[in-house]
Design an enzyme around this catalytic site. Structure first.
Site, PDB file in Angstrom:
ATOM      1  N   GLY A  90      37.517  83.501  29.581  1.00  0.00           N
ATOM      2  CA  GLY A  90      38.091  82.921  28.380  1.00  0.00           C
ATOM      3  C   GLY A  90      37.034  82.135  27.651  1.00  0.00           C
ATOM      4  O   GLY A  90      36.022  81.741  28.247  1.00  0.00           O
ATOM      5  N   GLN A 125      33.402  75.836  22.016  1.00  0.00           N
ATOM      6  CA  GLN A 125      32.299  76.151  22.935  1.00  0.00           C
ATOM      7  C   GLN A 125      31.152  76.870  22.234  1.00  0.00           C
ATOM      8  O   GLN A 125      30.050  76.944  22.769  1.00  0.00           O
ATOM      9  CB  GLN A 125      32.793  77.016  24.106  1.00  0.00           C
ATOM     10  CG  GLN A 125      33.734  76.273  25.040  1.00  0.00           C
ATOM     11  CD  GLN A 125      34.149  77.159  26.188  1.00  0.00           C
ATOM     12  OE1 GLN A 125      35.063  77.946  26.066  1.00  0.00           O
ATOM     13  NE2 GLN A 125      33.449  77.061  27.308  1.00  0.00           N
ATOM     14  N   CYS A 184      33.718  76.589  34.216  1.00  0.00           N
ATOM     15  CA  CYS A 184      33.677  76.619  32.757  1.00  0.00           C
ATOM     16  C   CYS A 184      32.281  77.023  32.290  1.00  0.00           C
ATOM     17  O   CYS A 184      31.288  76.564  32.860  1.00  0.00           O
ATOM     18  CB  CYS A 184      34.028  75.231  32.218  1.00  0.00           C
ATOM     19  SG  CYS A 184      33.995  75.141  30.431  1.00  0.00           S
ATOM     20  N   LEU A 185      32.219  77.860  31.264  1.00  0.00           N
ATOM     21  CA  LEU A 185      30.919  78.294  30.734  1.00  0.00           C
ATOM     22  C   LEU A 185      30.145  77.132  30.121  1.00  0.00           C
ATOM     23  O   LEU A 185      28.934  77.212  29.969  1.00  0.00           O
ATOM     24  CB  LEU A 185      31.116  79.392  29.684  1.00  0.00           C
ATOM     25  CG  LEU A 185      31.719  80.706  30.196  1.00  0.00           C
ATOM     26  CD1 LEU A 185      32.007  81.644  29.031  1.00  0.00           C
ATOM     27  CD2 LEU A 185      30.801  81.370  31.207  1.00  0.00           C
ATOM     28  N   HIS A 187      43.344  76.092  30.301  1.00  0.00           N
ATOM     29  CA  HIS A 187      41.942  75.669  30.257  1.00  0.00           C
ATOM     30  C   HIS A 187      41.388  75.793  28.829  1.00  0.00           C
ATOM     31  O   HIS A 187      40.757  74.871  28.318  1.00  0.00           O
ATOM     32  CB  HIS A 187      41.139  76.533  31.241  1.00  0.00           C
ATOM     33  CG  HIS A 187      39.678  76.263  31.270  1.00  0.00           C
ATOM     34  ND1 HIS A 187      39.041  75.734  32.367  1.00  0.00           N
ATOM     35  CD2 HIS A 187      38.708  76.444  30.340  1.00  0.00           C
ATOM     36  CE1 HIS A 187      37.745  75.600  32.099  1.00  0.00           C
ATOM     37  NE2 HIS A 187      37.523  76.022  30.876  1.00  0.00           N
ATOM     38  N   GLU A 188      41.661  76.932  28.178  1.00  0.00           N
ATOM     39  CA  GLU A 188      41.111  77.170  26.836  1.00  0.00           C
ATOM     40  C   GLU A 188      41.795  76.289  25.787  1.00  0.00           C
ATOM     41  O   GLU A 188      41.146  75.791  24.876  1.00  0.00           O
ATOM     42  CB  GLU A 188      41.214  78.650  26.459  1.00  0.00           C
ATOM     43  CG  GLU A 188      40.492  79.622  27.400  1.00  0.00           C
ATOM     44  CD  GLU A 188      39.049  79.254  27.704  1.00  0.00           C
ATOM     45  OE1 GLU A 188      38.396  78.625  26.850  1.00  0.00           O
ATOM     46  OE2 GLU A 188      38.582  79.579  28.808  1.00  0.00           O
ATOM     47  N   HIS A 203      40.304  72.993  25.726  1.00  0.00           N
ATOM     48  CA  HIS A 203      39.052  72.946  24.957  1.00  0.00           C
ATOM     49  C   HIS A 203      39.328  72.614  23.487  1.00  0.00           C
ATOM     50  O   HIS A 203      38.542  71.920  22.843  1.00  0.00           O
ATOM     51  CB  HIS A 203      38.320  74.292  25.014  1.00  0.00           C
ATOM     52  CG  HIS A 203      37.406  74.454  26.198  1.00  0.00           C
ATOM     53  ND1 HIS A 203      36.373  73.592  26.468  1.00  0.00           N
ATOM     54  CD2 HIS A 203      37.364  75.408  27.163  1.00  0.00           C
ATOM     55  CE1 HIS A 203      35.737  74.004  27.561  1.00  0.00           C
ATOM     56  NE2 HIS A 203      36.322  75.100  28.012  1.00  0.00           N
TER      57      HIS A 203
HETATM   58 NI    NI Z   1      35.838  76.219  29.718  1.00  0.00          NI
END
Ligand code: NI
Length: 171
Positions: free
Chosen positions: A46, A51, A93-94, A135-136, A139
Site C-alpha cells: 500500500g 509518502q 512501512c515504506l 495503515h494507509e 498516513h
Molecule cells: Ni506506511
C-alpha cells in the site's frame, strides 16, 4: 508513468493532515498511476500520497489476486465508516524501512471512497486488507504505524529512525 521518491521519517510531509481531493483531474490521475508504479517498485502492499510528498487524500492498495501492473486499487478520500474486532499483527512501512512491529488494528471494517473514475464506492475488508487500509488512511492523517504502539516502543523506533536519517544526511 514514473517511480517517485518515497519520503522517509522524519520527513515533515509524513506529519501533515492531507487535504481532500476536490476534483479528479489529470494531475490526480497521473499521481495515482505513479503511486501504483512506485508501490510495485518498492514491493509495498500500500502507499499513501503523503509518502510521495503530495498532501492529498489518495491511497493505492496492492491486490494480490492480480499479477501485473494493473493489480492495484486507488481509493480517493477514503473514510472508515465502521470497524469491528481487534487483531495484533506485524506491520512495516515504506517510510520507515527496516522497522517492523506488532500493531493492534480493527479486524474488519467498512470504507467509503471515490474510485479512480470518481464514483462513490463502499468496500468491506477484513484481516490483511483491513490492516493495509487502516495503515494507509493513518498516513492521510499524519500518523505512522509506530505511533500506534506503546510510548516506550514508539520512542525507541522514532529515535532510531531519526539517527538513521541524520547518518544518511552526513553520507
Ligand atoms: Ni506506511
Amino acid at each position: 508513468m514514473s517511480v517517485l521518491p518515497i519520503r522517509v521519517y522524519p520527513d515533515p510531509a509524513l506529519k501533515e493532515q492531507a487535504a481532500p481531493v476536490e476534483q479528479l483531474d489529470y494531475n490526480i490521475k497521473k499521481l495515482i498511476e505513479n503511486m501504483g508504479e512506485t508501490m510495485f517498485a518498492a514491493q509495498g502492499v500500500g502507499l499513501a500520497a503523503p509518502q510521495v510528498g503530495e498532501s492529498c487524500r489518495v491511497i493505492v492498495i496492492y491486490l494480490p489476486e492480480k499479477k501485473d501492473f494493473s493489480s492495484y486499487m486507488a481509493l480517493i478520500n477514503p473514510e472508515i465508516i465502521s470497524a469491528e474486532g481487534e487483531v495484533v499483527a506485524e506491520e512495516g512501512c515504506l517510510s520507515a524501512r527496516n522497522y517492523r512491529a506488532q500493531v493492534k488494528r480493527a479486524q474488519a471494517l467498512k470504507v467509503c471512497y471515490l474510485n479512480d473514475k470518481g464514483a462513490p464506492c463502499e468496500l468491506t475488508a477484513r484481516d490483511l486488507l483491513a490492516r493495509v487500509l487502516q495503515h494507509e488512511i493513518d498516513h492521510l492523517n499524519g500518523i505512522l504505524f509506530f505511533e500506534r504502539l506503546s510510548r516506550i516502543k514508539r520512542d525507541l523506533i522514532r529515535n532510531r529512525l531519526r539517527k538513521l536519517a541524520k547518518a544518511a544526511a552526513v553520507d
